[in-house]
Design a protein around this motif. Structure first.
Motif, PDB file in Angstrom:
ATOM      1  N   LYS A   1       0.841  -1.212   0.000  1.00 58.30           N
ATOM      2  CA  LYS A   1       0.000   0.000   0.000  1.00 58.30           C
ATOM      3  C   LYS A   1       0.871   1.256   0.000  1.00 58.30           C
ATOM      4  CE  LYS A   1      -4.070  -1.977   2.274  1.00 58.30           C
ATOM      5  NZ  LYS A   1      -4.944  -1.940   3.474  1.00 58.30           N
ATOM      6  N   VAL A   2       1.934   1.233   0.799  1.00 56.98           N
ATOM      7  CA  VAL A   2       2.853   2.376   0.815  1.00 56.98           C
ATOM      8  C   VAL A   2       3.515   2.541  -0.548  1.00 56.98           C
ATOM      9  CG1 VAL A   2       4.972   3.280   1.832  1.00 56.98           C
ATOM     10  CG2 VAL A   2       3.251   2.204   3.291  1.00 56.98           C
ATOM     11  N   ARG A   3       3.869   1.414  -1.162  1.00 56.39           N
ATOM     12  CA  ARG A   3       4.500   1.485  -2.485  1.00 56.39           C
ATOM     13  C   ARG A   3       3.570   2.142  -3.498  1.00 56.39           C
ATOM     14  NH1 ARG A   3       7.375  -3.759  -4.863  1.00 56.39           N
ATOM     15  NH2 ARG A   3       8.878  -3.023  -3.304  1.00 56.39           N
ATOM     16  N   THR A   4       2.292   1.844  -3.429  1.00 57.66           N
ATOM     17  CA  THR A   4       1.331   2.445  -4.355  1.00 57.66           C
ATOM     18  C   THR A   4       1.296   3.963  -4.196  1.00 57.66           C
ATOM     19  OG1 THR A   4      -0.010   0.424  -4.294  1.00 57.66           O
ATOM     20  CG2 THR A   4      -1.070   2.426  -5.097  1.00 57.66           C
ATOM     21  N   GLU A   5       1.302   4.435  -2.932  1.00 62.77           N
ATOM     22  CA  GLU A   5       1.279   5.873  -2.686  1.00 62.77           C
ATOM     23  C   GLU A   5       2.582   6.537  -3.133  1.00 62.77           C
ATOM     24  OE1 GLU A   5      -1.323   7.607  -1.711  1.00 62.77           O
ATOM     25  OE2 GLU A   5      -2.491   5.750  -1.706  1.00 62.77           O
ATOM     26  N   VAL A   6       3.693   5.862  -2.900  1.00 60.95           N
ATOM     27  CA  VAL A   6       4.988   6.418  -3.304  1.00 60.95           C
ATOM     28  C   VAL A   6       5.084   6.496  -4.822  1.00 60.95           C
ATOM     29  CG1 VAL A   6       7.486   6.045  -3.250  1.00 60.95           C
ATOM     30  CG2 VAL A   6       6.128   5.660  -1.196  1.00 60.95           C
ATOM     31  N   ASP A   7       4.488   5.545  -5.508  1.00 60.47           N
ATOM     32  CA  ASP A   7       4.477   5.584  -6.979  1.00 60.47           C
ATOM     33  C   ASP A   7       3.784   6.849  -7.480  1.00 60.47           C
ATOM     34  OD1 ASP A   7       5.856   3.228  -7.246  1.00 60.47           O
ATOM     35  OD2 ASP A   7       4.069   1.983  -7.453  1.00 60.47           O
TER      36      ASP A   7
ATOM     37  N   GLU B   1       4.848   8.802   4.415  1.00 60.01           N
ATOM     38  CA  GLU B   1       4.962   7.409   3.951  1.00 60.01           C
ATOM     39  C   GLU B   1       6.160   6.718   4.588  1.00 60.01           C
ATOM     40  OE1 GLU B   1       2.581   6.066   2.248  1.00 60.01           O
ATOM     41  OE2 GLU B   1       1.564   7.997   2.144  1.00 60.01           O
ATOM     42  N   LEU B   2       7.216   7.494   4.838  1.00 57.91           N
ATOM     43  CA  LEU B   2       8.388   6.929   5.498  1.00 57.91           C
ATOM     44  C   LEU B   2       8.071   6.529   6.937  1.00 57.91           C
ATOM     45  CD1 LEU B   2      11.370   6.339   4.847  1.00 57.91           C
ATOM     46  CD2 LEU B   2      11.934   8.555   5.840  1.00 57.91           C
TER      47      LEU B   2
END
Length: 277
Positions: free
Chosen positions: A151-157, A191-192
């Motif tokens: 989920k975090v990866r999706t937001e970071v993308d 996000e971090l």
């Protein structure tokens, strides 16, 4: 009349050689108690098993019932191996009860009194159940951690596209709004913090480490863009110092270069003279 003497010679038979004894190699094994005994042949390969009668055994396991057929001289360990294929429960995790007593792996069925259509109860070892429960809980926690990282990866993308757009503007020498850089940096830092709060193991831990480095890289890019924009703005706003050949004329009087317009004094000047002796 003369008599002929007939001499008969008897042939002696050679004695038969004694039959040669075949040397049989004996395999040995060490039992759990440390005793060295002849290795038992597996079920079906032992010559005694060929003559031993087959018996049918009813095995009860939870709500399931299994009907198995095997030689009466088999052991309960042999029965466990067959049940492992039927129930997908490893032999080391099985407990076999006959007439209310748990049987060891080395005990033979016929010696324990197991006959045709006897009933044996199969139970799972409690330690095995607890171990499976712990493993299941760990796997569930790993899946939750992995999903959280994704989920975090999706937001970071999504945020990475904005970082790339700002980089493009900077390369094209377009003006960048510092406030937008600060907002984007703040979103990445959130996000971090999410990644820092995820307790992960295995693959989830590896993916979390990758995302942490990725976010830190984007934050460094934004910091560099902000610094470059601030430097350019400073160079544009600070006025340049102009040097002229106009000189200022100063008085040769000692004191202030510019005399005050009005000086107030408390000293009173009179014409009366004091006489001294």
């Amino acid at each position: 009349m003369m008599k002929r003497s007939i001499t008969t010679t008897s042939k002696r038979r050679k004695p038969k050689a004694p039959p040669q004894q075949l040397e049989v190699a004996i395999d040995w094994e060490v039992r759990p108690g440390g005793m060295l005994v002849q290795k038992r042949s597996p079920v079906g390969s032992d010559p005694g098993c060929a003559t031993a009668p087959f018996i049918n055994i009813k095995v009860s396991h939870d709500s399931y019932h299994h009907l198995l057929s095997l030689p009466s001289t088999s052991t309960f360990g042999d029965l466990k191996k067959i049940l492992a294929r039927e129930t997908k429960l490893e032999a080391k995790d099985q407990r076999l009860l006959f007439k209310g007593k748990e049987k060891g792996d080395e005990e033979r069925l016929d010696m324990a009194g197991v006959k045709d259509m006897s009933k044996v109860i199969l139970l799972e070892d409690p330690a095995s159940k607890e171990r499976k429960f712990v493993d299941k809980s760990k796997n569930h926690a790993k899946m939750l951690a992995y999903d959280a990282v994704m989920k975090v990866r999706t937001e970071v993308d999504k945020l990475s596209h904005k970082v790339a757009a700002m980089e493009t503007c900077a390369k094209n020498e377009n003006k960048i709004v510092v406030k937008e850089v600060e907002v984007l940096t703040e979103l990445l830092m959130k996000e971090l913090l999410k990644l820092d709060g995820i307790e992960a193991e295995g693959e989830a831990k590896t993916q979390r480490r990758i995302e942490v480095r990725r976010v830190q890289g984007y934050v460094d890019i934004l910091d560099n863009l902000k610094l470059a924009q601030s430097t350019n703005h400073f160079d544009q706003t600070v006025p340049a110092v102009s040097v002229t050949t106009k000189w200022e004329t100063f008085d040769s009087r000692i004191g202030s270069l510019t005399a005050p317009k009005h000086v107030q004094t408390s000293t009173k000047i009179t014409k009366e003279w004091e006489q001294f002796e």
